[in-house]
Each structure stands twice: as structure tokens, then as C-alpha cells.
Design a protein around this motif. Structure first.
Motif, PDB file in Angstrom:
ATOM      1  N   LEU A   1      48.903  26.559  21.710  1.00 18.61           N
ATOM      2  CA  LEU A   1      48.384  26.820  20.082  1.00 18.61           C
ATOM      3  C   LEU A   1      49.159  26.180  19.696  1.00 18.61           C
ATOM      4  CD1 LEU A   1      47.324  29.126  18.190  1.00 18.61           C
ATOM      5  CD2 LEU A   1      49.737  30.520  18.471  1.00 18.61           C
ATOM      6  N   HIS A   2      50.401  25.566  20.170  1.00 21.38           N
ATOM      7  CA  HIS A   2      51.037  24.548  19.538  1.00 21.38           C
ATOM      8  C   HIS A   2      49.985  23.145  18.965  1.00 21.38           C
ATOM      9  CE1 HIS A   2      55.061  27.160  18.666  1.00 21.38           C
ATOM     10  NE2 HIS A   2      54.736  27.825  19.266  1.00 21.38           N
ATOM     11  N   GLU A   3      49.846  23.037  19.669  1.00 16.43           N
ATOM     12  CA  GLU A   3      48.990  21.939  19.533  1.00 16.43           C
ATOM     13  C   GLU A   3      47.690  21.924  18.643  1.00 16.43           C
ATOM     14  OE1 GLU A   3      48.309  17.156  19.781  1.00 16.43           O
ATOM     15  OE2 GLU A   3      50.222  19.366  20.327  1.00 16.43           O
ATOM     16  N   TYR A   4      46.847  23.158  18.970  1.00 15.14           N
ATOM     17  CA  TYR A   4      45.614  23.491  18.066  1.00 15.14           C
ATOM     18  C   TYR A   4      46.882  23.404  16.867  1.00 15.14           C
ATOM     19  CZ  TYR A   4      42.181  25.827  15.874  1.00 15.14           C
ATOM     20  OH  TYR A   4      41.117  25.979  15.335  1.00 15.14           O
ATOM     21  N   ALA A   5      48.180  24.664  16.364  1.00 19.71           N
ATOM     22  CA  ALA A   5      48.117  24.270  14.551  1.00 19.71           C
ATOM     23  C   ALA A   5      48.638  22.885  14.392  1.00 19.71           C
ATOM     24  CB  ALA A   5      49.694  25.299  14.774  1.00 19.71           C
ATOM     25  N   ARG A   6      48.983  22.074  15.422  1.00 19.05           N
ATOM     26  CA  ARG A   6      49.427  20.496  14.194  1.00 19.05           C
ATOM     27  C   ARG A   6      48.174  19.519  13.990  1.00 19.05           C
ATOM     28  NH1 ARG A   6      49.769  15.161  15.911  1.00 19.05           N
ATOM     29  NH2 ARG A   6      48.795  16.025  18.432  1.00 19.05           N
ATOM     30  N   LEU A   7      47.170  20.023  14.952  1.00 19.17           N
ATOM     31  CA  LEU A   7      46.406  19.221  14.361  1.00 19.17           C
ATOM     32  C   LEU A   7      45.399  19.654  13.505  1.00 19.17           C
ATOM     33  CD1 LEU A   7      44.585  18.732  18.241  1.00 19.17           C
ATOM     34  CD2 LEU A   7      45.690  16.614  16.811  1.00 19.17           C
ATOM     35  N   ASN A   8      45.302  21.187  13.419  1.00 18.90           N
ATOM     36  CA  ASN A   8      44.746  22.144  12.311  1.00 18.90           C
ATOM     37  C   ASN A   8      45.411  23.223  11.398  1.00 18.90           C
ATOM     38  OD1 ASN A   8      41.649  21.651  13.904  1.00 18.90           O
ATOM     39  ND2 ASN A   8      42.717  22.533  15.183  1.00 18.90           N
ATOM     40  N   GLY A   9      45.942  22.568  11.205  1.00 15.89           N
ATOM     41  CA  GLY A   9      47.261  23.181  10.032  1.00 15.89           C
ATOM     42  C   GLY A   9      47.755  24.631  11.118  1.00 15.89           C
ATOM     43  N   GLU A  10      49.033  25.366   9.525  1.00 11.60           N
ATOM     44  CA  GLU A  10      49.643  26.778  10.779  1.00 11.60           C
ATOM     45  C   GLU A  10      48.271  27.493  10.687  1.00 11.60           C
ATOM     46  OE1 GLU A  10      52.339  26.944  12.696  1.00 11.60           O
ATOM     47  OE2 GLU A  10      52.424  24.527  12.252  1.00 11.60           O
ATOM     48  N   GLU A  11      47.980  27.592   9.466  1.00 13.32           N
ATOM     49  CA  GLU A  11      47.233  29.023   8.973  1.00 13.32           C
ATOM     50  C   GLU A  11      45.438  28.943   9.907  1.00 13.32           C
ATOM     51  OE1 GLU A  11      47.864  31.666   6.862  1.00 13.32           O
ATOM     52  OE2 GLU A  11      49.664  30.169   6.990  1.00 13.32           O
ATOM     53  N   ALA A  12      45.146  27.836  10.345  1.00 19.00           N
ATOM     54  CA  ALA A  12      44.251  27.445  11.521  1.00 19.00           C
ATOM     55  C   ALA A  12      45.111  28.495  12.227  1.00 19.00           C
ATOM     56  CB  ALA A  12      43.832  26.589  11.047  1.00 19.00           C
ATOM     57  N   GLY A  13      45.727  27.530  13.463  1.00 17.14           N
ATOM     58  CA  GLY A  13      46.359  28.748  14.347  1.00 17.14           C
ATOM     59  C   GLY A  13      46.414  30.193  14.222  1.00 17.14           C
TER      60      GLY A  13
END
Length: 311
Positions: free
Chosen positions: A258-270
Motif C-alpha cells: 500500500l505504501h508503494e501504491y501511494a508513492r506511485l499514485n499519490g497519497e489520496e489514491a492510496g
């Protein structure tokens, strides 16, 4: 690993939210270790994180050292400890380079949910160097969480987990309950009878991964190599926990994927992805008539992988 080692990682939340190993894991590991003649002077918890296992080992060993590559993890572990450093100490370090530890000085080495990060072409040599004769290695791991009272929801969990950009091969190793990790030497076809104390059917899978080709450390005991995935009663080995929905949400927030997803797509997207998954799970539990106290029963399927050196 990069997520956990990052300075922005919330190690305190990790400490509060992650599953903790029940006493049975410690009892099983100590029974294995002492049945083979292992001593209880020095323990090392590798990939110690915020000190969950290391702190528990202090009642069983004279001295305990926790090692982790994450500075924030070590900082939280130190701040949580109330013991003197000659009893429980922590330091930053990697399992592949334990040059600060003397040869043949460690009785028991534990690794909780971190073995999937290791380079196994390197680490067995380093562990073999620091272990005493009769010393033991215990890898504890757990897979994707389950809701035992709501098995129909497992597909939702799997779909969510598959949407996250997990670092590989680490994630597949976790999901496979360490079955792809090699022992330092090929397990004996006739393990030591003392291991019968631990489980009704503790033996390894029929086809084991090939041990590392460049093994320079010696003294490993083929009869000591075993993976345990069930309790002495014959049921699956697992880590149970009853959580509030808020606690389960916090647990979701500790996932490296999830941290990697937020890094790639933005905190709000995570946050959106996590919230939508949690809402779907909560609705599914509600439809099935779940608990009315705002809590959910969670179980993580688990494995204990053990290896030892000859006396």
C-alpha cells in the motif's frame, strides 16, 4: 523493504497494528532448540522491527540483540525498551552482513516475517558463522489474513492484495508461507525423532528448494531442517486476533504494498483504495451477520521454519 526503511514510515503504527506471535511459537521454538542441546545464553532477532519478538525473548535468554535495517524501527524499539543494554540491545544492520557479531556466539536466531527479504545466496553463510554448535535458526512467517467466520470474503481480500504493487519475489514467498526458501543443506529423509515433540506431521514438503551453491559455513544438521504448518493437535498453525475495524484499518495501513501504491499514485489514491476495500469487507461481514460489538476475528496462516547446527 524500502517502505519499512524509509524515514517517513510510521514505525509506531506498525508496532501497534501488526499481529503478534502467540506463546506457542516461542514454546515450540524453545522445545526444538533445547531438545537438540541448544543453550539459552545469547539470542539474536534479525529484522527485529520495533522489537516485538526481541523483547519477549528476554525472559528466556540471558542477552538479546535486535537488528534491523530501518533506523526508525530501531528508534521505536529502543524507546519501548525498559531493560538495560547488557540485557536487551538494538542496532541497525542487515542480515547479510553481521560482521559486528563474533563467530560462534549466538545460541538462537529468530526472524519474524522478514526472511523473505534475505539474499539466500549469502545469508546462510553468515548465519552459520555466528551460530554456536547446537545453535538454532527459527524463521516465523504468516500469509494473507483470513476471516475464519466469513470464508466467502476471501476473494475480496485476494483481489485487493493483488491490486497492490508488492515487491517480488518477497510477496510470493510470504503468500507461499516460506515454502520456496532453501535450507542451508538438504533436509534428511529421516529427521531427528526429537522433532516429533513439536507437531503431528511437521515434515518438509516432498520437493525442497535447492540449497545455496556457495555454502561455505559448515556444521549444519540435515536432521534438524523442518517446516511446521500445523499445531500438535493437527490443525493449521495460525495467528488469531480479534480486532476492531479501526485496528484492522490501521493494520492495512502498515502494508509495504500500500505504501508503494501511494508513492506511485499519490497519497489520496492510496487512502481511497484502502477505504473502498475496507467498506466492501465491512458490508460483506454485515450481510453475513457478523459480530455486533464492532469487532472482527482475523487469522493469519503461519509457518515456522527451523534449522540447526550440530553440537
Amino acid at each position: 523493504m524500502t517502505s519499512f526503511a524509509a524515514k517517513s514510515f510510521n514505525a509506531a503504527a506498525y508496532f501497534a497494528s501488526r499481529p503478534t506471535y502467540p506463546p506457542a511459537f516461542y514454546d515450540l521454538t524453545l522445545a526444538y532448540h533445547t531438545s537438540r542441546g541448544g543453550e539459552k545464553e545469547s539470542a539474536l532477532d534479525l529484522g527485529c522491527g520495533p522489537g516485538l519478538i526481541a523483547s519477549q525473548l528476554t525472559s528466556r535468554f540471558t542477552t538479546v540483540l535486535g537488528v534491523d535495517p530501518g533506523e526508525k524501527m530501531i528508534s521505536v524499539a529502543k524507546s519501548a525498551s525498559v531493560l538495560p543494554e547488557d540485557k536487551l540491545a538494538y542496532r541497525v544492520g542487515k542480515g547479510e552482513d553481521l560482521s559486528f557479531i563474533e563467530d560462534s556466539s549466538v545460541d538462537l536466531l529468530t526472524v519474524g516475517q522478514a526472511a523473505h527479504w534475505f539474499d539466500f545466496d549469502v545469508i546462510w553463510n553468515e548465519l552459520g558463522r555466528i551460530l554456536k554448535p547446537g545453535g538454532s535458526v527459527a524463521f516465523w512467517g504468516y500469509g494473507e489474513n483470513t476471516f475464519p467466520n466469513h470464508p466467502s470474503l476471501q476473494g475480496i481480500i485476494s483481489k485487493y492484495q493483488a491490486s497492490l504493487p508488492w515487491q517480488q519475489p518477497g510477496r510470493s514467498i510470504v503468500e507461499g508461507l516460506l515454502s520456496s526458501l532453501p535450507f542451508p543443506v538438504a533436509p534428511s529423509q529421516a529427521p531427528s525423532p526429537t522433532l516429533n515433540l513439536l507437531s503431528s506431521r511437521p515434515w518438509t514438503l516432498p520437493q525442497e528448494p535447492t540449497p545455496p551453491a556457495e555454502l561455505t559455513s559448515t556444521g549444519w544438521d540435515p536432521e534438524s531442517m523442518v517446516r511446521i504448518r500445523e499445531t500438535p493437535e493437527g490443525g493449521p498453525l495460525g495467528i488469531p486476533k480479534t480486532m476492531t475495524w479501526e485496528e484492522y484499518d490501521d493494520y492495512l495501513g502498515t502494508a509495504s504494498g500500500l505504501h508503494e501504491y501511494a508513492r506511485l499514485n499519490g497519497e489520496e489514491a492510496g487512502k481511497k483504495l484502502r477505504r473502498e476495500f475496507l467498506d466492501e469487507i465491512k458490508e460483506g461481514v454485515k450481510q453475513e451477520g457478523g459480530r455486533d460489538d464492532g469487532k472482527i476475528d482475523v487469522v493469519w496462516p503461519a509457518v515456522v521454519m527451523l534449522a540447526g547446527k550440530k553440537l
